[in-house]
Enzyme design. Structure first.
Site, PDB file in Angstrom:
ATOM      1  N   ARG A   1       4.796 -12.594   9.960  1.00  0.00           N
ATOM      2  CA  ARG A   1       5.515 -11.369   9.622  1.00  0.00           C
ATOM      3  C   ARG A   1       6.820 -11.295  10.413  1.00  0.00           C
ATOM      4  O   ARG A   1       6.988 -11.933  11.444  1.00  0.00           O
ATOM      5  CB  ARG A   1       4.663 -10.138   9.855  1.00  0.00           C
TER       6      ARG A   1
ATOM      7  N   GLU B   1       0.872  -1.163   0.000  1.00  0.00           N
ATOM      8  CA  GLU B   1       0.000   0.000   0.000  1.00  0.00           C
ATOM      9  C   GLU B   1       0.913   1.218   0.000  1.00  0.00           C
ATOM     10  O   GLU B   1       1.786   1.329   0.869  1.00  0.00           O
ATOM     11  CB  GLU B   1      -0.872  -0.018   1.267  1.00  0.00           C
TER      12      GLU B   1
ATOM     13  N   LYS C   1       4.140   1.025   9.599  1.00  0.00           N
ATOM     14  CA  LYS C   1       4.344   2.240   8.823  1.00  0.00           C
ATOM     15  C   LYS C   1       3.782   3.462   9.539  1.00  0.00           C
ATOM     16  O   LYS C   1       4.320   4.558   9.421  1.00  0.00           O
ATOM     17  CB  LYS C   1       3.682   2.095   7.447  1.00  0.00           C
TER      18      LYS C   1
HETATM   19  P1  ATP Z   1       2.471  -2.017   8.069  1.00  0.00           P
HETATM   20  O1  ATP Z   1       1.693  -2.717   9.141  1.00  0.00           O
HETATM   21  O2  ATP Z   1       3.912  -1.853   8.347  1.00  0.00           O
HETATM   22  O3  ATP Z   1       1.813  -0.738   7.631  1.00  0.00           O
HETATM   23  P2  ATP Z   1       1.261  -3.391   5.912  1.00  0.00           P
HETATM   24  O4  ATP Z   1       1.046  -4.842   5.959  1.00  0.00           O
HETATM   25  O5  ATP Z   1       0.077  -2.531   6.088  1.00  0.00           O
HETATM   26  O6  ATP Z   1       2.444  -3.027   6.856  1.00  0.00           O
HETATM   27  P3  ATP Z   1       1.519  -3.269   3.098  1.00  0.00           P
HETATM   28  O7  ATP Z   1       2.064  -2.181   2.259  1.00  0.00           O
HETATM   29  O8  ATP Z   1       0.070  -3.564   3.022  1.00  0.00           O
HETATM   30  O9  ATP Z   1       1.938  -2.948   4.579  1.00  0.00           O
HETATM   31  O10 ATP Z   1       2.371  -4.597   2.890  1.00  0.00           O
HETATM   32  C1  ATP Z   1       2.751  -5.113   1.637  1.00  0.00           C
HETATM   33  C2  ATP Z   1       3.108  -6.557   1.809  1.00  0.00           C
HETATM   34  O11 ATP Z   1       4.191  -6.702   2.715  1.00  0.00           O
HETATM   35  C3  ATP Z   1       1.954  -7.346   2.369  1.00  0.00           C
HETATM   36  O12 ATP Z   1       1.836  -8.555   1.637  1.00  0.00           O
HETATM   37  C4  ATP Z   1       2.339  -7.601   3.801  1.00  0.00           C
HETATM   38  O13 ATP Z   1       1.813  -8.803   4.237  1.00  0.00           O
HETATM   39  C5  ATP Z   1       3.863  -7.619   3.728  1.00  0.00           C
HETATM   40  N1  ATP Z   1       4.451  -7.205   5.012  1.00  0.00           N
HETATM   41  C6  ATP Z   1       4.225  -6.059   5.675  1.00  0.00           C
HETATM   42  N2  ATP Z   1       4.901  -6.041   6.848  1.00  0.00           N
HETATM   43  C7  ATP Z   1       5.577  -7.216   6.917  1.00  0.00           C
HETATM   44  C8  ATP Z   1       6.458  -7.811   7.878  1.00  0.00           C
HETATM   45  N3  ATP Z   1       6.776  -7.185   9.013  1.00  0.00           N
HETATM   46  N4  ATP Z   1       6.960  -9.036   7.610  1.00  0.00           N
HETATM   47  C9  ATP Z   1       6.645  -9.656   6.460  1.00  0.00           C
HETATM   48  N5  ATP Z   1       5.837  -9.169   5.532  1.00  0.00           N
HETATM   49  C10 ATP Z   1       5.295  -7.959   5.740  1.00  0.00           C
HETATM   50 MG    MG Z   2      -1.665  -2.949   4.721  1.00  0.00          MG
END
Ligand code: ATP
Ligand code: MG
Length: 576
Positions: free
Chosen positions: A276, A46, A286
């Site tokens: 994760r 995202e 983020k």
């Molecule tokens: P955050 O909670 O940091 O905002 P998010 O999951 O909302 O992270 P996205 O941009 O939606 O962020 O994530 C893109 C991809 O990266 C998704 O498939 C998510 O599952 C993966 N991802 C995000 N954080 C992690 C992590 N700490 N470890 C492994 N994969 C991750």
């Molecule tokens: Mg997300």
């Protein structure tokens, strides 16, 4: 090459694949001929912040599994939420994925590319009697949803006719209703034990400008609806996501099952969840990282203390080290926290054999070698990396005035101090043995310089070259050294798990006030004169350093990547 050789070769390649449970699922699918033998994954960020090391795990996994199985991996921006996304983030994400070493080729997509199709799919569901426009407020929807122990109640709008739903949904799209006044919901099961299946919202009204579609839309699809169908439209076979989406899988499958997007052509994507990455002394969300940037607690998204890809890059990490780290941590189905020492271990391992080793004095103490001829300069040969003779040698200047590290001299040292002391001897790396004859102090009693003598026979090739003294020090020639600023970093947080906020605390309370120390009076050897930004070195006895973009031709600026002491290797050898 015979058939047999080829087979054993591909077998060998298969044997070297990182074995994890997702690879096992893919191998089985391939064996069963599922998806016509295709493997197609995607990385779906995202664009609401910069990528972090957790994303790197997901990138390595998605691109890595595709490559290992002769498949493809897409980069897809999940830009369904118009108020939060920004173009700056899109650009940074592309740059970071590329820098990590992955290539989406011509497969760059945006969920917003599918807004027309998604709208069509929503209408399809309405026509099948599987979606309805609901006028309950957000608060009411929540109240009607029930709890884990109580079933939900059906919305009074649940049984609207198909015609009325189609008309209202179209009017939602046409902008006739204010934000929050109505939503489109899937009609599934208000008594489902899975809360996600209790008539989830699939479209909401939001009069907001979108970074790509502008003002074309004032209704936007929810993630749970847009995600599986975007996967489907791209022909994704294995949709890999983090564990918190496990409860959403039945909903994912429901949309795949109930929408006619062309299953004959595109197949059915399968969602697979993995744990994760969490790192000690680090926050990863983020939202929290953005707060650190916006509050000015760090210099920006690429501050070398940030766990972002841009931050790690500026800190001096290599793509190779980050990929190695992602491979070592593996893929599991249970959440855990990885010791940040492992990440540091990976960059040491990478740079140990690759980085040239040079001399830099971070806190200089002047040494005058009183029996060395004034004005004389000798160019001495030293190796670029003792562990890699093929990296060759270079010449370093030696003269009557040099600098050593302040901490390498003690007037009144404890036992077992093998550096310089009054009357004591040390070897200067790749140069002579010197002896401390006199300590010069200012009026306040501070040591300002040392007067030493040198043994002219003690240099390489000389009759006393083999003479043993206990300590060897790094040094630079005063007349030749270049001024430099060196930035030393420590963990941003003092608490091992800063995310673990107890009642009434906030993660910023655990910030480490000493996470950055700037040394402005450093001196480095002259071979570093035109060292390009991002070039990496081992400063002998000090650690690994990288040239920062703030560097100028007048003044070099270095970041310390890591020190030399490997706490991870130590833990391993103790436990092993
Ligand atoms: P955050 O909670 O940091 O905002 P998010 O999951 O909302 O992270 P996205 O941009 O939606 O962020 O994530 C893109 C991809 O990266 C998704 O498939 C998510 O599952 C993966 N991802 C995000 N954080 C992690 C992590 N700490 N470890 C492994 N994969 C991750
Ligand atoms: Mg997300």
């Amino acid at each position: 090459m015979s058939d047999r050789d080829e087979k054993s070769l591909s077998q060998e390649t298969a044997d070297n694949l990182p074995v994890n449970f997702i690879q096992n699922i893919i191998s089985e699918d391939l064996m069963m001929g599922k998806n016509n033998g295709r493997v197609h994954t995607r990385f779906p960020p995202e664009p609401n912040g910069y990528l972090h090391i957790g994303h790197a795990k997901s990138i390595c996994l998605n691109f890595g599994l595709a490559a290992a199985n002769g498949g493809l991996c897409n980069l897809r921006f999940d830009d369904t939420n118009p108020s939060k996304e920004e173009t700056e983030y899109v650009e940074s994400i592309k740059e970071d994925v590329r820098w990590l070493g992955f290539d989406w080729e011509d497969r760059l997509y945006y969920a917003s590319d599918y807004f027309d199709r998604l709208y069509e799919f929503a209408c399809q569901l309405i026509k099948k009697g599987k979606a309805y426009v609901c006028d309950l407020s957000a608060q009411e929807i929540k109240e009607y949803r029930g709890t884990l122990t109580e079933p939900g109640r059906e919305s009074p709008y649940r049984n609207r006719s198909v015609e009325e739903n189609l008309e209202l949904f179209e009017r939602m799209k046409n902008g006739e209703f204010p934000d929050g006044s109505r939503v489109l919901r899937a009609k599934i099961d208000m008594a489902s034990p899975n809360l996600n299946m209790r008539d989830p919202v699939i479209y909401r009204i939001q009069h907001a400008h979108h970074h790509r579609t502008g003002d074309k839309w004032c209704i936007y699809p929810m993630y749970d609806f847009a995600h599986p169908l975007s996967d489907a439209l791209e022909g994704i076979t294995h949709s890999i996501c983090t564990l918190e989406f496990a409860d959403h899988r039945p909903l994912y499958d429901w949309f795949i099952e109930n929408v006619d997007y062309g299953k004959e052509i595109y197949g059915r994507p399968q969602q697979i969840e993995f744990a994760r990455l969490n790192l000690t002394y680090t926050v990863m969300s983020k939202r929290k990282l953005r707060l650190l940037v916006e509050k000015g607690i760090v210099r920006g998204w690429d501050d070398p203390r940030m766990p972002t890809i841009a931050g790690l890059r500026r800190r001096g990490y290599t793509p190779e080290a980050i990929r190695d780290f992602c491979e070592r941590i593996g893929v599991a189905k249970r959440n855990s926290t990885v010791d940040i020492a492992l990440l540091e271990h990976c960059i040491r391992e990478d740079l140990n054999l690759r980085a040239p080793r040079v001399m830099a004095v971070l806190r200089p103490l002047k040494v005058v070698i009183t029996n060395y001829p004034e004005g004389q300069v000798e160019w001495l040969t030293t190796e670029n990396n003792v562990e890699q003779p093929e990296m060759g040698t270079r010449e370093i200047p030696f003269s009557r005035e040099i600098y050593i590290e302040q901490e390498d001299f003690m007037e009144d040292p404890p036992k077992k101090y093998f550096r310089l002391r009054p009357g004591g001897e040390v070897r200067l790396k790749s140069a002579y043995i010197i002896k401390c004859e006199e300590v010069i102090k200012d009026d306040q009693g501070n040591i300002v310089e040392l007067h030493c003598t040198y043994d002219p026979d003690s240099k390489t090739g000389g009759p006393n070259a083999g003479r043993k003294v206990k300590g060897t020090l790094h040094w630079v020639s005063a007349a030749h050294a270049l001024p430099a600023e060196v930035r030393l970093y420590d963990n941003l947080f003092l608490k091992e798990n800063p995310d673990d906020e107890e009642e009434g605390t906030d993660f910023t309370e655990f910030l480490n006030p000493n996470s950055l120390e700037v040394l402005t009076d450093c001196l480095v050897e002259p071979s570093l004169k035109d060292a390009p930004v991002e070039s990496r070195y081992q400063f002998l006895r000090q650690g690994y350093f990288v040239v920062d973009p703030d560097s100028t031709s007048e003044r070099l600026v270095f970041n310390r990547i890591v020190g030399l002491r490997d706490t991870w290797a130590k833990i391993q050898s103790r436990e092993g």
